[in-house]
Design an enzyme around this catalytic site. Sequence first.
Site, PDB file in Angstrom:
ATOM      1  N   ASN A 150       0.810  -1.228   0.000  1.00  0.00           N
ATOM      2  CA  ASN A 150       0.000   0.000   0.000  1.00  0.00           C
ATOM      3  C   ASN A 150       0.842   1.278   0.000  1.00  0.00           C
ATOM      4  O   ASN A 150       0.466   2.278  -0.626  1.00  0.00           O
ATOM      5  CB  ASN A 150      -0.993  -0.006   1.171  1.00  0.00           C
ATOM      6  CG  ASN A 150      -0.324  -0.064   2.512  1.00  0.00           C
ATOM      7  OD1 ASN A 150       0.742  -0.669   2.660  1.00  0.00           O
ATOM      8  ND2 ASN A 150      -0.911   0.561   3.499  1.00  0.00           N
ATOM      9  N   GLY A 226       2.053  -6.176   7.206  1.00  0.00           N
ATOM     10  CA  GLY A 226       1.135  -6.783   6.251  1.00  0.00           C
ATOM     11  C   GLY A 226      -0.131  -7.221   6.946  1.00  0.00           C
ATOM     12  O   GLY A 226      -0.478  -6.714   8.020  1.00  0.00           O
ATOM     13  N   THR A 230      -1.217 -13.244   7.583  1.00  0.00           N
ATOM     14  CA  THR A 230       0.186 -13.512   7.234  1.00  0.00           C
ATOM     15  C   THR A 230       1.062 -13.372   8.473  1.00  0.00           C
ATOM     16  O   THR A 230       1.992 -14.164   8.681  1.00  0.00           O
ATOM     17  CB  THR A 230       0.671 -12.539   6.140  1.00  0.00           C
ATOM     18  OG1 THR A 230      -0.330 -12.419   5.149  1.00  0.00           O
ATOM     19  CG2 THR A 230       1.958 -13.010   5.506  1.00  0.00           C
ATOM     20  N   GLU A 248       3.546  -5.579  12.283  1.00  0.00           N
ATOM     21  CA  GLU A 248       2.620  -4.447  12.102  1.00  0.00           C
ATOM     22  C   GLU A 248       1.522  -4.948  11.182  1.00  0.00           C
ATOM     23  O   GLU A 248       1.760  -5.162   9.990  1.00  0.00           O
ATOM     24  CB  GLU A 248       3.351  -3.263  11.452  1.00  0.00           C
ATOM     25  CG  GLU A 248       4.521  -2.730  12.256  1.00  0.00           C
ATOM     26  CD  GLU A 248       4.088  -2.116  13.567  1.00  0.00           C
ATOM     27  OE1 GLU A 248       2.937  -1.652  13.668  1.00  0.00           O
ATOM     28  OE2 GLU A 248       4.889  -2.118  14.511  1.00  0.00           O
ATOM     29  N   CYS A 282      -3.194   1.607   6.320  1.00  0.00           N
ATOM     30  CA  CYS A 282      -3.598   0.842   7.498  1.00  0.00           C
ATOM     31  C   CYS A 282      -4.204   1.747   8.574  1.00  0.00           C
ATOM     32  O   CYS A 282      -4.867   1.278   9.480  1.00  0.00           O
ATOM     33  CB  CYS A 282      -2.387   0.095   8.060  1.00  0.00           C
ATOM     34  SG  CYS A 282      -0.965   1.167   8.297  1.00  0.00           S
ATOM     35  N   GLU A 461       7.351   0.204  16.066  1.00  0.00           N
ATOM     36  CA  GLU A 461       8.385   0.792  15.227  1.00  0.00           C
ATOM     37  C   GLU A 461       8.529   2.258  15.636  1.00  0.00           C
ATOM     38  O   GLU A 461       7.865   2.735  16.543  1.00  0.00           O
ATOM     39  CB  GLU A 461       7.974   0.669  13.754  1.00  0.00           C
ATOM     40  CG  GLU A 461       7.836  -0.776  13.314  1.00  0.00           C
ATOM     41  CD  GLU A 461       7.624  -0.940  11.820  1.00  0.00           C
ATOM     42  OE1 GLU A 461       6.796  -0.208  11.249  1.00  0.00           O
ATOM     43  OE2 GLU A 461       8.295  -1.809  11.231  1.00  0.00           O
TER      44      GLU A 461
HETATM   45  P1  NDP Z   1       0.204  -9.455   3.061  1.00  0.00           P
HETATM   46  O1  NDP Z   1       0.175  -9.957   4.451  1.00  0.00           O
HETATM   47  O2  NDP Z   1      -0.490 -10.234   2.023  1.00  0.00           O
HETATM   48  O3  NDP Z   1       1.702  -9.305   2.540  1.00  0.00           O
HETATM   49  C1  NDP Z   1       2.679  -8.521   3.181  1.00  0.00           C
HETATM   50  C2  NDP Z   1       4.046  -9.002   2.755  1.00  0.00           C
HETATM   51  O4  NDP Z   1       4.287 -10.305   3.272  1.00  0.00           O
HETATM   52  C3  NDP Z   1       4.219  -9.131   1.249  1.00  0.00           C
HETATM   53  O5  NDP Z   1       5.546  -8.794   0.892  1.00  0.00           O
HETATM   54  C4  NDP Z   1       3.935 -10.597   1.036  1.00  0.00           C
HETATM   55  O6  NDP Z   1       4.420 -11.087  -0.173  1.00  0.00           O
HETATM   56  C5  NDP Z   1       4.615 -11.198   2.231  1.00  0.00           C
HETATM   57  N1  NDP Z   1       4.172 -12.543   2.608  1.00  0.00           N
HETATM   58  C6  NDP Z   1       3.000 -13.169   2.321  1.00  0.00           C
HETATM   59  N2  NDP Z   1       2.977 -14.418   2.854  1.00  0.00           N
HETATM   60  C7  NDP Z   1       4.178 -14.590   3.486  1.00  0.00           C
HETATM   61  C8  NDP Z   1       4.763 -15.668   4.233  1.00  0.00           C
HETATM   62  N3  NDP Z   1       4.125 -16.822   4.436  1.00  0.00           N
HETATM   63  N4  NDP Z   1       6.002 -15.486   4.742  1.00  0.00           N
HETATM   64  C9  NDP Z   1       6.658 -14.332   4.571  1.00  0.00           C
HETATM   65  N5  NDP Z   1       6.159 -13.277   3.868  1.00  0.00           N
HETATM   66  C10 NDP Z   1       4.924 -13.403   3.344  1.00  0.00           C
HETATM   67  O7  NDP Z   1      -0.325  -7.956   3.129  1.00  0.00           O
HETATM   68  P2  NDP Z   1      -0.635  -6.989   1.924  1.00  0.00           P
HETATM   69  O8  NDP Z   1       0.586  -6.835   1.075  1.00  0.00           O
HETATM   70  O9  NDP Z   1      -1.911  -7.437   1.289  1.00  0.00           O
HETATM   71  O10 NDP Z   1      -0.847  -5.594   2.677  1.00  0.00           O
HETATM   72  C11 NDP Z   1      -2.055  -5.176   3.190  1.00  0.00           C
HETATM   73  C12 NDP Z   1      -2.130  -5.426   4.674  1.00  0.00           C
HETATM   74  O11 NDP Z   1      -1.065  -4.754   5.334  1.00  0.00           O
HETATM   75  C13 NDP Z   1      -3.386  -4.885   5.313  1.00  0.00           C
HETATM   76  O12 NDP Z   1      -3.910  -5.847   6.202  1.00  0.00           O
HETATM   77  C14 NDP Z   1      -2.918  -3.672   6.078  1.00  0.00           C
HETATM   78  O13 NDP Z   1      -3.712  -3.323   7.171  1.00  0.00           O
HETATM   79  C15 NDP Z   1      -1.562  -4.091   6.497  1.00  0.00           C
HETATM   80  N6  NDP Z   1      -0.735  -2.936   6.825  1.00  0.00           N
HETATM   81  C16 NDP Z   1      -0.405  -2.700   8.124  1.00  0.00           C
HETATM   82  C17 NDP Z   1       0.333  -1.577   8.477  1.00  0.00           C
HETATM   83  C18 NDP Z   1       0.725  -1.326   9.893  1.00  0.00           C
HETATM   84  O14 NDP Z   1       1.595  -0.471  10.111  1.00  0.00           O
HETATM   85  N7  NDP Z   1       0.171  -1.994  10.874  1.00  0.00           N
HETATM   86  C19 NDP Z   1       0.748  -0.613   7.455  1.00  0.00           C
HETATM   87  C20 NDP Z   1       0.347  -0.963   6.124  1.00  0.00           C
HETATM   88  C21 NDP Z   1      -0.369  -2.092   5.824  1.00  0.00           C
HETATM   89  P3  NDP Z   1       3.405 -11.200  -1.424  1.00  0.00           P
HETATM   90  O15 NDP Z   1       3.164  -9.825  -1.902  1.00  0.00           O
HETATM   91  O16 NDP Z   1       4.103 -12.035  -2.397  1.00  0.00           O
HETATM   92  O17 NDP Z   1       2.174 -11.849  -0.905  1.00  0.00           O
END
Ligand code: NDP
Length: 480
Positions: A150, A226, A230, A248, A282, A461
């Site tokens: 994002n 993420g 995940t 996070e 987020c 963080e």
């Molecule tokens: P994901 O959890 O799908 O992915 C995040 C990252 O993790 C990506 O690089 C992804 O790769 C990787 N990933 C996925 N599966 C695994 C695994 N089994 N082991 C290690 N790495 C893995 O999240 P999104 O990218 O869809 O992001 C959106 C989410 O992030 C929302 O829920 C949002 O709320 C959250 N978010 C939280 C923030 C915070 O500060 N708390 C800030 C911004 C977003 P790949 O792309 O290949 O799947």
Amino acid sequence: MFQLKNYINGELCTPDTGEYLDNYEPSTGKVYAQIPNSGQTDVQKAVAAAEKAFPAWSMMPVEKRSAILGKISALILENLDRLAAAESKDNGKPVWLAKQVDIPRAAKNFHFYATAILHFGSEANAMTNKAINYTLRDPLGVVACISPWNLPLYLFSWKIAPALAAGNCVVAKPSEVTPMTAYLLSELCIEAGLPAGVLNIVHGLGTHAGAAMTTHPKVKAVSFTGGTQTGATIAKLAAPMFKKLSLELGGKNPNIIFADCDYDKMLSTTLRSSFANQGQICLCGSRIFVERPIYEKFKKDFVQKAALLKVGDPKASDTKIGAVVSKPHQEKILSYIELAKEEGGTILLGGQQAKVGGECTEGYFVQPTIIEGLAHDCRTNQEEIFGPVVTIMPFDTEDEVLEYANSVRYGLSATVWTTNLNRATQFSQKLESGIVWVNCWLLRDLRTPFGGVKDSGVGREGGFEVLRFFTEPKNICIEY
Ligand code: NDP
């Protein structure tokens, strides 16, 4: 077609797997680049390079480390236009937004930690007439940083910069959905003279490259941003290996509006906190609770103003809402709008895919959507949608809205609008949330702790908190 490369041991290289994934431009729906579909051996090479680089990097005088990170920050700013255009093309966000927010913040992340590390001390505790304790804070070694789509470069650098500043070597993976600016960053790191192996960027799927990083025995810590699901998977794999974890995760943030608020400021800020970055921050406030005396007025004004937000080509300067990040994500958002209707919600605005013509005809656009008439505990109000979709609900008492606000599994951020200071302080304290903004939103001071409670994450963080995460304290006690 342009093929991105991994950045391992100071060099740009092709993946050992020889496999690539398509990279889509969300505003046109077309494939415009290919990214390495890296596997275990690519990650192993990256970890080996990081291990080799660690002794020299961790022992480098901190001023020198700081200077290299400062140079990366300067290069990001020098390349502002190019990076903003790339971020917009890769993610779908308006170019002006990437130029005003994402890229300057990425530069600031490097600058902030290049300087913060110069002021990062550790404590000493004297035992009167007996002994002195002092605590060393050494870097951990090789750490993994994994970030979402994002705010691609913004969140990627928010992890990498403090990890490197603290003296660690990093193996990092951006989201496979938005890899471009991380790739461009690797070019800038080479230009800045970052020693080989200090930062390694491996592109690919979370389930392959990501999982290989989090489970590698030499990786001492995982900093992940993420989705909550995940995060749970990573925690399950990493915990038995006793890795340090910073998670996070998702949010479902309340925006609580009391009748005594500064109405105009609240209204314009609420438009931003609802729809900025297509609602894919987020910290966006997706559940809007409005005190009943101003509910009808708010509803009319909010719908009227949101209707004026132009959904369009991210390259156009008057576009307020660009494309959402991918076709599956667009489908997810639209399915939640259908769910809201099934749950008895009334769509006051939007509710559908937005049609943008020209080269954006096949792009992934969603109209800004406002829904009313839903209970606080229905699925639409409990689950993260992560799009330009908000619900509005009236409330009568502080106790009632506190219960609504805290009723979700998440606890990342909350916004409170009131001019009553007593209420602001007491109410903020009772909110189950890592961050509370009163009479503002997304006003960020990088020195402050950042993170969520409940299913929104573990750890913080920001500021010195993250430097503590990326270092291991060792207490030395000397009796005299
Ligand atoms: P994901 O959890 O799908 O992915 C995040 C990252 O993790 C990506 O690089 C992804 O790769 C990787 N990933 C996925 N599966 C695994 C695994 N089994 N082991 C290690 N790495 C893995 O999240 P999104 O990218 O869809 O992001 C959106 C989410 O992030 C929302 O829920 C949002 O709320 C959250 N978010 C939280 C923030 C915070 O500060 N708390 C800030 C911004 C977003 P790949 O792309 O290949 O799947």
